[in-house]
Scaffold this active site. Structure first.
Site, PDB file in Angstrom:
ATOM      1  N   TYR A   1      40.516 -18.480 -16.480  1.00 49.56           N
ATOM      2  CA  TYR A   1      38.801 -18.643 -16.810  1.00 49.56           C
ATOM      3  C   TYR A   1      38.585 -20.160 -17.415  1.00 49.56           C
ATOM      4  O   TYR A   1      39.691 -20.646 -18.183  1.00 49.56           O
ATOM      5  CB  TYR A   1      38.395 -17.662 -17.778  1.00 49.56           C
ATOM      6  CG  TYR A   1      37.976 -16.524 -16.751  1.00 49.56           C
ATOM      7  CD1 TYR A   1      36.977 -16.273 -15.973  1.00 49.56           C
ATOM      8  CD2 TYR A   1      39.275 -15.609 -16.478  1.00 49.56           C
ATOM      9  CE1 TYR A   1      36.895 -15.218 -15.342  1.00 49.56           C
ATOM     10  CE2 TYR A   1      38.936 -14.298 -15.776  1.00 49.56           C
ATOM     11  CZ  TYR A   1      37.952 -14.266 -15.188  1.00 49.56           C
ATOM     12  OH  TYR A   1      37.561 -13.055 -14.313  1.00 49.56           O
TER      13      TYR A   1
ATOM     14  N   THR B   1      44.083   4.299   9.547  1.00 46.59           N
ATOM     15  CA  THR B   1      43.550   3.259  10.730  1.00 46.59           C
ATOM     16  C   THR B   1      43.610   4.172  12.079  1.00 46.59           C
ATOM     17  O   THR B   1      42.606   3.952  13.132  1.00 46.59           O
ATOM     18  CB  THR B   1      44.658   2.145  11.138  1.00 46.59           C
ATOM     19  OG1 THR B   1      44.780   1.779   9.518  1.00 46.59           O
ATOM     20  CG2 THR B   1      43.701   1.085  11.793  1.00 46.59           C
TER      21      THR B   1
ATOM     22  N   HIS C   1      34.247  -6.040   5.797  1.00 46.47           N
ATOM     23  CA  HIS C   1      33.915  -6.128   7.435  1.00 46.47           C
ATOM     24  C   HIS C   1      34.313  -4.866   8.032  1.00 46.47           C
ATOM     25  O   HIS C   1      34.088  -5.041   9.440  1.00 46.47           O
ATOM     26  CB  HIS C   1      34.592  -7.204   7.898  1.00 46.47           C
ATOM     27  CG  HIS C   1      36.058  -7.488   7.675  1.00 46.47           C
ATOM     28  ND1 HIS C   1      36.851  -8.588   7.637  1.00 46.47           N
ATOM     29  CD2 HIS C   1      36.964  -6.357   7.903  1.00 46.47           C
ATOM     30  CE1 HIS C   1      38.086  -8.185   7.685  1.00 46.47           C
ATOM     31  NE2 HIS C   1      38.489  -7.108   7.806  1.00 46.47           N
TER      32      HIS C   1
END
Ligand SMILES: *Cc1c(COP(=O)(O)O)cnc(C)c1O
Length: 624
Positions: free
Chosen positions: A417, A295, A388
């Site tokens: 499922y 980061t 994002h």
């Protein structure tokens, strides 16, 4: 290979694509309006035209308009101009028109992807996105599984949630049905490879005892003891890891930070020594986490070495879960995939990137270690990747992808499922993810982005390539700038490291200043002049972000950098903390906007002016 036209993908720094954007928005809005009206046209309108003339009706609309005007005013005065190359700060940039429009249109339908019932249109898109990401990350899509999270933080939580539950399964099996793990002691049970644990899960299911096993696993009995071992992370970890081990009851004492080297990559020797030390004390390793794109520095850990290390340890009966936090860097894997989505060979990679005009001739990228790290990604058990961030879609869209979808049963609270309907889409996504209600619009946005922009060098690779190119040029300019005058004094600037990727950290210092404290203070003042204070944002001419590299988080890794700025080793030892400006170059427009050379000249002019202001205010202070 034909690549996409990057300029046609974004609204653009000057809203160049406004006409297209508005036309599409208008069209999709009309579609929605008609959709409502066409749902049982025989139904009477709920509000008559004459009712719409009522005084309080009009007042209510007025109120709505007033509030929206107030909002748009706030947005314009003090939003960050991500779209402009004058913004080189956090991990932000313009977002794809396809994603923005998909989000806006879908939001009107307000699907909730927590369950299929609430999202028949967008639920399946989320599953498709999971597979698209899995393919791009090199996983076998028949076996893997992924989904959209609200962000990278939650994706990291989910990976460690799975790792934790997985680690506890063999011990639980031993309690419920010792026959399945005959002749294995606890150390062996705690060092089963993740693959082997998932096979054991299958065996437990076949024996009809899996529900009971889960009750005896950590999710049933909790984390009351430390036997599951340690989580090893690099010092450069994102702070979400600190929260993750807290939330999951692992505890911060059980997370060990591995030193980083001078390139801010995890020091593999230190990792190995730490693992050896734990083994000698019979403490298991719950998980190792590597970062692809840290980061603060954009550094890429040498994942290939960690994969190799795990292989070696497994020969000696020691294994652990391996997670890659590629929240930031994950999408950069597209740069290495050709138009057939194959990972390209090293030999003519750089040539191909130059020939395709992904990178300019003079940009020498990537380093071999960075290439190998991206190549090794499919060896990890799970990967965090944020659409994002480098996916250029609006918030909120993170994602987590698992190599082996059998992990679902470690965390699910219902059958995953809808078997009886024979459908392959999950009925209740919310039963085996960390979150509950979630925006179908986010899934639609990522899905649309992935369909418009191929997840390889002809698509995302071309966008991300521009950022890498921009970062490398910016870095080269910082290197060549050397000394300059401002406000009648001499200064210098230095970049922290050659970017593994597209983040450039740098600091300024006055020539002759050897006080680290003063240098830090000086850069803090520069940051103050290069960040948003009170608005309007139109007054800001260059905006960046900053970070602190302290001994606590980075050991002595930053010392070499401070010495290049004229700070002695002794001074570093006294302060042990350096303040740096941090520029994430996501924008595809830095190498486009006028020309890069003009950008750089303008940047230096701006910095000289700002530094002159600082010099002036200092001398005023002295005079007073
Ligand atoms: C951004 C980031 C995260 C957290 O992601 P969010 O989407 O901000 O929650 C985690 N890890 C790394 C390496 C990151 O860069």
């Amino acid at each position: 290979m034909k690549k996409i036209n990057v300029d046609a993908l974004f609204l653009g720094p000057k809203s160049e694509n406004r006409k297209f954007f508005k036309e599409m928005l208008d069209f999709m809005m009309d579609e929605h309006i008609h959709w409502r009206r066409d749902f049982h046209p025989e139904d009477e309108p709920a509000v008559s035209i004459s009712e719409q003339q009522d005084k309080d009706y009009m007042e209510t609309l007025e109120k709505t308009e007033e509030v929206l005007l107030e909002l748009t005013n706030k947005l314009k005065v003090s939003s960050m101009p991500w779209f402009s190359p004058r913004y080189l700060g956090h991990m932000n940039s313009d977002t794809l028109m396809a994603a923005n429009l998909a989000y806006m249109a879908t939001m009107l339908y307000n699907p909730n992807n927590v369950a299929f019932e609430g999202s028949p249109a967008t639920g399946p898109l989320e599953i498709e996105v999971g597979l698209q990401l899995a393919r791009m990350l090199g996983y076998d899509t028949r076996k893997s599984w992924g989904h959209i999270t609200c962000d990278g933080t939650i994706a990291n939580y989910e990976s460690i949630w799975v790792a934790r539950n997985l680690k506890s399964i063999p011990l639980a099996v031993k309690k419920v049905e010792p026959g399945l793990v005959k002749d294995m002691d606890d150390w062996q049970l705690l060092n089963m490879t993740p693959d082997r644990v998932l096979d054991l899960v299958d065996e437990a299911k076949a024996a009809g005892i899996f529900d009971k096993v889960r009750d005896y696993s950590v999710r049933g009995v909790g984390m009351l003891n430390e036997r599951l071992g340690k989580v090893l992370v690099p010092q450069s970890k994102h702070y979400s890891w600190t929260k993750a081990v807290d939330v999951l009851g692992i505890g911060n004492d059980n997370m060990l930070s591995i030193q980083v080297d001078e390139n801010f990559r995890m020091d593999i020797n230190h990792l190995k020594n730490t693992i050896d030390g734990l083994i000698s004390k019979k403490i298991p390793i719950l998980a190792v986490m590597a970062v692809v794109g840290t980061t603060e520095e954009g550094a890429v850990d040498e994942l290939q070495e960690i994969v190799e290390l795990r292989r070696e340890y497994e020969k000696h009966g020691v294994s652990f879960y391996l997670h890659v936090d590629a929240a930031y860097g994950g999408y950069a894997r597209t740069v290495f995939l050709n138009d057939k989505n194959e990972f390209m060979g090293w030999d003519n990679l750089k040539e191909t990137l130059h020939d395709l005009d992904i990178l300019h001739q003079e940009t020498d990228w990537p380093a071999k270690e960075v290439y190998e790290a991206f190549k090794a990604m499919p060896e990890a058990d799970s990967i965090t990747i944020d659409p994002h961030k480098m996916g250029y879609v609006p918030y909120a869209a993170g994602a987590v992808v698992f190599k082996d979808k059998r992990v679902l049963d470690l965390v699910s609270y219902f059958a995953a499922y809808i078997e009886e309907k024979g459908a392959s889409d999950p009925e209740l996504l919310g039963s085996y993810i960390l979150e509950g209600s979630k925006a179908g619009a986010a899934a639609a946005a990522v899905w649309a982005a992935h369909l418009v922009v191929p997840l390889n060098v002809t698509g995302y690779g071309a966008i991300i390539g521009r950022g890498i190119e921009g970062a490398n040029r910016f870095y080269n300019s910082l290197i060549t700038e050397k000394n300059f005058d401002a406000g009648g004094r001499r200064f210098k600037v230095e970049p922290l490291t050659k970017p593994d990727f597209n983040i450039v950290d740098f600091s300024f210092n006055e020539i002759g200043n050897s006080s680290l404290k003063m240098m830090n203070e000086f850069n803090r003042k520069i940051y103050d002049l290069c960040s948003f204070h009170a608005g309007p944002v139109y007054a800001d001419d260059w905006i960046t972000s900053k970070t602190d590299l302290s001994i606590k988080n980075y050991g002595d890794a930053p010392q070499e950098f401070t010495s290049r700025l004229g700070i002695t080793e002794r001074e570093w030892e006294q302060v042990h903390d350096v303040y740096v400006l941090r520029s994430c170059v996501l924008t595809p427009f830095l190498v486009k906007h006028t020309t890069y050379e003009a950008y750089w000249r303008n940047f230096m002019k701006t910095m000289r002016k700002k530094i002159a202001r600082i010099v002036e205010s200092e001398s005023l202070k002295k005079a007073a």
